[in-house]
Design an enzyme around this catalytic site. Sequence first.
Site, PDB file in Angstrom:
ATOM      1  N   GLU A 268       0.817  -1.210   0.000  1.00  0.00           N
ATOM      2  CA  GLU A 268       0.000   0.000   0.000  1.00  0.00           C
ATOM      3  C   GLU A 268       0.851   1.261   0.000  1.00  0.00           C
ATOM      4  O   GLU A 268       0.542   2.231  -0.693  1.00  0.00           O
ATOM      5  CB  GLU A 268      -0.923   0.007   1.222  1.00  0.00           C
ATOM      6  CG  GLU A 268      -2.065  -0.994   1.139  1.00  0.00           C
ATOM      7  CD  GLU A 268      -2.962  -0.973   2.359  1.00  0.00           C
ATOM      8  OE1 GLU A 268      -3.961  -1.704   2.378  1.00  0.00           O
ATOM      9  OE2 GLU A 268      -2.666  -0.217   3.319  1.00  0.00           O
ATOM     10  N   GLU A 269       1.926   1.267   0.781  1.00  0.00           N
ATOM     11  CA  GLU A 269       2.722   2.485   0.928  1.00  0.00           C
ATOM     12  C   GLU A 269       3.720   2.690  -0.206  1.00  0.00           C
ATOM     13  O   GLU A 269       4.038   3.838  -0.543  1.00  0.00           O
ATOM     14  CB  GLU A 269       3.453   2.473   2.273  1.00  0.00           C
ATOM     15  CG  GLU A 269       2.519   2.568   3.477  1.00  0.00           C
ATOM     16  CD  GLU A 269       3.262   2.817   4.765  1.00  0.00           C
ATOM     17  OE1 GLU A 269       4.507   3.002   4.726  1.00  0.00           O
ATOM     18  OE2 GLU A 269       2.600   2.840   5.827  1.00  0.00           O
TER      19      GLU A 269
END
Length: 230
Positions: free
Chosen positions: A110-111
């Site tokens: 996600e990051e």
Amino acid sequence: MQAKRGVWIKLPIELVNLVETAVKEGFWYHHAEPSYLMLVYWIPETASTIPANASHRVGIGAIVINDKREVLVVQEKSGRFRGTGVWKIPTGVVDEGEDIFKAAMREVKEETGIDTEFQEILAFRQSHKSFFGKSDLFFLCFLHPLSFDIQNQELEIEAAQWMPFEEYAAQPFAQKHELFKYIADLCLAKLDRSYAGFSPLPTTSFFNDQISYLYSNIQDLKRTSSADHQ
């Protein structure tokens, strides 16, 4: 008939108007979720043995190191590190019903957009009186990258990059802050292959037939098993 000592009332959010009535009858709040409120009442005149609500939050930190001895690091747009210039490893909170190793891979994806393979839990920390007065369990995870092209999450992440390990460890903040220093030491120990952490072993839960995971030092476990069979 077995005597009852505790009474639980699970009020759907549509019936919250009944809370005042229940409290006047001696019930107290136990916990709340988005769709309901749980109240409890202890009948006998003895100390209540009703278990407390969940007391811990579980978080992860993800150490991802490539074959060039570069660490995957990010700068956050919010929180205590916003605007400080500090490069840190991806971190996040384990979702309800999510395994620790899956949370580590998800947070990295996600990051940073990087796909990973979970390797080990290197260490964990327990702290108290953290978020909302609850205790906090933080698991430091080691992962192997399966992709390398970074696409940082614009909502929460200011920047992301592969940084040489020595440069990451030399950051002034990393030198002063004990947790950052320990993370750097664990990275170095793992790179030198002298440190073995805990890997997930699938097992059946005591409470149902679902798979849960026991985290163990598989390296030494296999060595011991081999020695026993000789």
